[in-house]
Structure formats: C-alpha cells, structure tokens
Motif scaffolding. Sequence first.
Motif, PDB file in Angstrom:
ATOM      1  N   PRO A 182      60.586  33.606  14.346  1.00 28.76           N
ATOM      2  CA  PRO A 182      59.863  33.004  13.220  1.00 28.76           C
ATOM      3  C   PRO A 182      58.499  33.650  12.990  1.00 28.76           C
ATOM      4  N   MET A 183      57.875  34.111  14.100  1.00 28.41           N
ATOM      5  CA  MET A 183      56.566  34.769  14.011  1.00 28.41           C
ATOM      6  C   MET A 183      56.588  35.945  13.047  1.00 28.41           C
ATOM      7  N   GLU A 184      57.712  36.687  13.085  1.00 23.41           N
ATOM      8  CA  GLU A 184      57.819  37.858  12.216  1.00 23.41           C
ATOM      9  C   GLU A 184      58.661  37.542  10.986  1.00 23.41           C
ATOM     10  N   GLY A 185      58.915  36.250  10.775  1.00 24.45           N
ATOM     11  CA  GLY A 185      59.673  35.839   9.595  1.00 24.45           C
ATOM     12  C   GLY A 185      61.155  36.168   9.672  1.00 24.45           C
ATOM     13  N   VAL A 186      61.679  36.354  10.879  1.00 23.99           N
ATOM     14  CA  VAL A 186      63.096  36.643  11.019  1.00 23.99           C
ATOM     15  C   VAL A 186      63.842  35.377  11.445  1.00 23.99           C
ATOM     16  N   GLY A 187      64.668  34.861  10.555  1.00 26.45           N
ATOM     17  CA  GLY A 187      65.503  33.704  10.869  1.00 26.45           C
ATOM     18  C   GLY A 187      66.945  34.145  10.984  1.00 26.45           C
ATOM     19  N   PRO A 188      67.850  33.222  11.293  1.00 29.59           N
ATOM     20  CA  PRO A 188      69.267  33.557  11.429  1.00 29.59           C
ATOM     21  C   PRO A 188      69.808  34.228  10.155  1.00 29.59           C
ATOM     22  N   ALA A 197      60.259  14.585  15.330  1.00 29.67           N
ATOM     23  CA  ALA A 197      60.600  15.802  14.560  1.00 29.67           C
ATOM     24  C   ALA A 197      59.963  15.811  13.172  1.00 29.67           C
ATOM     25  N   LYS A 198      60.041  14.673  12.479  1.00 34.67           N
ATOM     26  CA  LYS A 198      59.517  14.612  11.105  1.00 34.67           C
ATOM     27  C   LYS A 198      58.030  14.930  11.063  1.00 34.67           C
ATOM     28  N   GLU A 199      57.299  14.274  11.964  1.00 34.81           N
ATOM     29  CA  GLU A 199      55.854  14.458  12.031  1.00 34.81           C
ATOM     30  C   GLU A 199      55.516  15.927  12.356  1.00 34.81           C
ATOM     31  N   GLU A 200      56.282  16.491  13.298  1.00 33.96           N
ATOM     32  CA  GLU A 200      56.019  17.881  13.687  1.00 33.96           C
ATOM     33  C   GLU A 200      56.233  18.833  12.516  1.00 33.96           C
ATOM     34  N   ILE A 201      57.294  18.585  11.752  1.00 28.66           N
ATOM     35  CA  ILE A 201      57.559  19.451  10.602  1.00 28.66           C
ATOM     36  C   ILE A 201      56.443  19.297   9.580  1.00 28.66           C
ATOM     37  N   VAL A 225      57.106  30.360  23.276  1.00 28.37           N
ATOM     38  CA  VAL A 225      58.029  29.462  22.586  1.00 28.37           C
ATOM     39  C   VAL A 225      57.244  28.556  21.628  1.00 28.37           C
ATOM     40  N   VAL A 226      56.079  28.067  22.073  1.00 27.54           N
ATOM     41  CA  VAL A 226      55.278  27.186  21.212  1.00 27.54           C
ATOM     42  C   VAL A 226      54.889  27.908  19.921  1.00 27.54           C
ATOM     43  N   ILE A 227      54.437  29.158  20.044  1.00 29.51           N
ATOM     44  CA  ILE A 227      54.039  29.926  18.849  1.00 29.51           C
ATOM     45  C   ILE A 227      55.229  30.103  17.913  1.00 29.51           C
ATOM     46  N   GLN A 228      56.368  30.528  18.492  1.00 30.55           N
ATOM     47  CA  GLN A 228      57.563  30.746  17.676  1.00 30.55           C
ATOM     48  C   GLN A 228      58.007  29.438  17.016  1.00 30.55           C
ATOM     49  N   ARG A 229      57.953  28.369  17.809  1.00 33.40           N
ATOM     50  CA  ARG A 229      58.409  27.077  17.310  1.00 33.40           C
ATOM     51  C   ARG A 229      57.506  26.581  16.177  1.00 33.40           C
ATOM     52  N   LYS A 258      56.976  25.537  10.314  1.00 34.95           N
ATOM     53  CA  LYS A 258      56.398  25.842   9.010  1.00 34.95           C
ATOM     54  C   LYS A 258      57.491  26.317   8.045  1.00 34.95           C
ATOM     55  N   GLU A 259      58.377  27.179   8.550  1.00 35.95           N
ATOM     56  CA  GLU A 259      59.481  27.667   7.727  1.00 35.95           C
ATOM     57  C   GLU A 259      60.334  26.500   7.224  1.00 35.95           C
ATOM     58  N   ILE A 260      60.563  25.544   8.115  1.00 34.50           N
ATOM     59  CA  ILE A 260      61.382  24.384   7.751  1.00 34.50           C
ATOM     60  C   ILE A 260      60.668  23.540   6.707  1.00 34.50           C
ATOM     61  N   LYS A 261      59.363  23.342   6.923  1.00 31.21           N
ATOM     62  CA  LYS A 261      58.575  22.539   5.991  1.00 31.21           C
ATOM     63  C   LYS A 261      58.635  23.145   4.594  1.00 31.21           C
ATOM     64  N   GLU A 262      58.594  24.477   4.542  1.00 32.22           N
ATOM     65  CA  GLU A 262      58.598  25.137   3.244  1.00 32.22           C
ATOM     66  C   GLU A 262      60.009  25.498   2.777  1.00 32.22           C
ATOM     67  N   ASN A 263      60.988  24.830   3.413  1.00 30.33           N
ATOM     68  CA  ASN A 263      62.398  24.962   3.016  1.00 30.33           C
ATOM     69  C   ASN A 263      62.954  26.379   3.092  1.00 30.33           C
ATOM     70  N   ARG A 264      62.434  27.171   4.001  1.00 28.63           N
ATOM     71  CA  ARG A 264      62.998  28.509   4.139  1.00 28.63           C
ATOM     72  C   ARG A 264      64.014  28.568   5.285  1.00 28.63           C
ATOM     73  N   GLU A 265      64.013  27.532   6.135  1.00 32.55           N
ATOM     74  CA  GLU A 265      64.967  27.487   7.239  1.00 32.55           C
ATOM     75  C   GLU A 265      65.541  26.082   7.304  1.00 32.55           C
ATOM     76  N   GLU A 266      66.705  25.988   7.971  1.00 37.29           N
ATOM     77  CA  GLU A 266      67.295  24.668   8.122  1.00 37.29           C
ATOM     78  C   GLU A 266      66.821  23.998   9.402  1.00 37.29           C
ATOM     79  N   VAL A 267      66.808  22.672   9.377  1.00 39.39           N
ATOM     80  CA  VAL A 267      66.320  21.911  10.533  1.00 39.39           C
ATOM     81  C   VAL A 267      67.135  22.221  11.788  1.00 39.39           C
ATOM     82  N   THR A 268      68.419  22.534  11.606  1.00 42.14           N
ATOM     83  CA  THR A 268      69.272  22.765  12.779  1.00 42.14           C
ATOM     84  C   THR A 268      68.800  23.948  13.616  1.00 42.14           C
TER      85      THR A 268
END
Lengths: 200, 371
Positions: free
Chosen positions: A114-120, B249-253, B154-158, B163-173
């Motif tokens: 995610p850091m580099e904007g790479v998702g599945p 989860a909701k709050e974190e997103i 992991v914390v940084i990546q997570r 953020k990606e999920i919040k902005e609808n670029r990734e799925e919650v799963t």
Amino acid sequence: MNYYTKTVARLIDQFSRLPGIGPKTAQRLAFYLLVAPPEVAANLANAIAEARTTVRYCQVCGNFTEGDRCFICSDGRRSTDIICVVERPRDIVAMEKTKGFRGLYHVLHGVISPMEGVGPGQLRIKELMRRLEGAPVKEIILATNPSVEGDATALYLAGLINPLEIRVTRLAHGLPVGADLEYADQITLSKALEGRRVIK
Amino acid sequence: MYLKRLEIANLRNYSNQIVEPNEFFNIFSGSNAQGKTNLLEAIYLSCTGKSFRTQKESEIISWQKNFLYVNSLFETNTRQVEVKIRLLPHKKRIEVNGVLIKGHPLGWPGVVMFKPEHLALVKGAPLERRRFLDMEFGSFYPRYGYLLGQYNRVVIQRNNMLKEIKENREEVTTLQVWNTQLCRYGAELLFLRMEIFRLLSPLIREIHHDLTSAEEELDVRYLSTLKINMPASVDDIYDQFTKKLQEIAKEEIKRSQTLIGPHRDDFSFYINGKDAKTYGSQGQQRTIVLTLKISQILQWYKEIGEYPILLLDDVFFELDKNRRMALLKWVEGLVQTFVTTTGEERIAFNNNLTAKNFFIRSGKIADIEER
C-alpha cells in the motif's frame, strides 16, 4: 561544468539510469564503447532494440518470452498440476537453476505494498485465478520473498485459493545449506526452529 | 568490566588527552562548557561505537580538524579489550584487538547512561517511554528488534491500506492480510514486553524502596491499548488482538490509522499508588529514572555476567545525600562509575569511597585528586 561533448554526455546519462550503474561505471562503459571496434556498439544497440521489441510477457504465466507462451509453459514434459507463484521473472531463473521443480510458474510482477500504491488489483492475480478455473491444479507454491509485503501477498493468495480446495504451500524459511549453526543469526535460527520437520 | 585507559584526539574541544580512570568512581568537575560531558561522550563512543548526543557523527570532530580518534583499553572478567575508533567526516573505523568490526565494539552496549534529558521518561510523551523500553530493555531479547522492525513496517503498510479503503480504492477484505501480520508480530512483541515487565517490576520495587530509605513504593504498570488480561499466551493475545481489530475497523478506516497495538502502548509509574506523571516531584522523577538505570545494570549483569560502565551526566550531586549513599551501595566496588559536576565538591560524600577527581579546564585535565 561540461566535461563531455553533448552526445557522450547523453550516452553516459542513459547508462546511469540503469539499475546498479552509478555515474563512474556509466562513464567507463561509455568510454569503452567509444574506443572499441564500431561493431561492438552496433551489436549492443541491436541487441537492446531487438530484445525490447520482440520480448513480451507470456500469456499464461507472465514470464518473458518471444512467442505467445514461454518455453516453460510450452514444454509438454512439465507437470501442469503444480504452480509456483513468484514475484518477478528473475525468481523463475533462480528456481529453475535448482532443477528440482518440474511444474509451472506464475509471475505476479510485484507484491502488495500500500505504501507504494500497489494493491492486489495491480498484480497478475486475476490471471492466476483464471488459470485455476477448470485446470487440474493440485498445488500452489507461494514463493514470494519472506518480507512483510511478500508474506502479506502470500496470505492474500492463500485466502483466495484455499476455498478452491487446492493445496497451498509456502516455501520454508531457515538455515542455508552448508551453514554452521554457530554462525546462523538468531532470527534465521528461530525461523528454522518454527519450521522444523519430523525425521523418519 | 572497567575502562583502564582512554586516549582521545580531536574530539570536540579536546586536542589530545589521556585519561586513566580509577576502577570504581570517577568525577569530572569544572565550570560549564569546559568539556566534562565530552569525556563521557568519548567513553560512550568507545563502548557503543556511537555518540549519545548526535546522529551526525562528524559533529564530534574538533572544529577545523578532519579526523578524530579514541583509543581505549577495557578490562573485562575474561580479557583485555583494546578498542580503536577513528572517525573521518564520512567514515568510521572500529578496531577491536586489531580486528576491524562493525556494530558494538564490546559485543554488547557495555554502558548505561543517565543524562538530565532522561527525566522526560516519567512525564514526557509515551513515545519516549516506548523508545526507552525498546532500546534499553528490548535488547536483552534477540528477537525483539526483529519483531519491532517487522511490526512497524506492517503498521505503515496497514495505515496506507486503511487510507486506500477509505478512499474506495481498495476493498475492505484486503485488510485481512495486514491484520493477520499485525496480530502475529504484535502478539509476540507484546508478550515479550510483558515478560520484561514481569522480571523488572520486583527489581524496580526493591531498588526504589532502597533508594528512598523505604519511604516510597514504586509500581510500574504496562498500559496496553489492547486491554488484555495477563498472564496470556502469545496465542491468547493474537486471538484477542484479532477480535478487537474487527470491533474498531470502521473507526480505523475513518481515521486511516492503526489505533491499537504495541505501537500505541504506554507505561506508568506509581509512587505509593499515585501516578508519578501527575503528582511526582522533580526529585521523585530523578529517583525513578535512577531506579530504572540501576535495574538495567543488574539486568545486564544477569545476561552477560559483566557489569556495564555507568555514566551520570549532571545527575549525581543533584541527588540528596541519602540517595547518593543508597546509589553507591548498589554500584560501589562493582560498577565503574563516571559522574560530572560543576561543583567544587572535594568528594565529601563518603569517607571510604575510592575516587578519582579530574578537574577539567577548557578541554584539558588541569588537575587530578585521588583518594
């Protein structure tokens, strides 16, 4: 300051864009090409241009190939029921050198980060899932690197593939062959301890 | 272990100096800005290969000089160790008994330092306390540093994923794979921290009791954002961590942040049941930190079988007489100690203490008094 004429500067500049090449090596390569027989430079230029135009991704696994399918996917002697998933084409080379794996490959072209904007979505995961539909695959080996990102990718894939009732395995982490316990670092050793196996 | 001889060149305001300390107790005294702490820095550098003052090591080199060296000779239980450190603006060479090495010259930090900034440990931000715990006590466990590194990554990546999920670029799963890893590394990390506290709290209580002439009971409590009932196994922590993540989860997103876990944890000190963060006086803060430092020394001794060197920068004579005596009782004859002071105290605090007093004046040892 200008130390080179324009064309030489451009050549050096192009070399230093390559991974692992710093300004000094770039200069050395450029100067070598300028004094070597002209065909050396011409051959190199041709090789680069030709490789770039003819080589593409294998439609099946994502490895480099000149045709539609790579030499591994079109090799009828390989078992089609086992697929090894790797991050990059160069990982295939590493696996092939072992000569111990006779199945097929699938290249993801990256890992989830995610850091580099790479998702599945940016990885060749859809292609992998399509391959599994209908094909008699018995086992998927997840051979992404043992990094946080590689592990995340492996977990993600395991989550997708497990419901299909295909065996999912992960490469073991641990001691390098020929290593001496005394010299193994504590982290590797504790990984090896976690992944210990029954001996019969 | 003790430092037998120290030779420094071009370190801050010292051009050339040899120090031959006493095996037990040494005082660097002098006015402000004469170079007392610089000597502590040289000792710290010899032990750890690093400065305790700066990340930019070229700063330590004297003005308009282009290198420094610190040669030191340590006597340990089993051998003599000669450490030679040479520092150029962008290069560092550490030689131990004639062999070039990377990392700790002594194989372990070998030194415990107490400087006034450490007082922030009691009242300062949680980050300071976590860092202290990770650096000073985590180093007793080989896995700790690895777990912490993986966990933080992991914390940084997570967080990015949230953020990606919040902005609808990734799925919650997709979050699941990061949860699994967060809990895996986090559970083991928290388990080790609890282990540290389990070993540490009786020791801390005993030392503090002693330092305060039995007037104060010090309690240290780990405040986990996971609110897990202890004792718990790594698997228990993992399960509870996983469950709690689902609940929030909701709050974190919404906030794009990982809100619970060891990276948000804290710990607190209680004197006779009262939170020292709110109610502790200056003197009490100092005593608490001193307690921690002594417990660290004893912990090192338990792990390594060797006492580290103790450096006290402007914190020894600031203690009252009873506390000084109590401290000496813990370290005297065992731990080589270096203290700095601006006062002209002629070692009038303990009659039978073997001590060496170095009077420092503008980057030179002007006088030595021994008794």
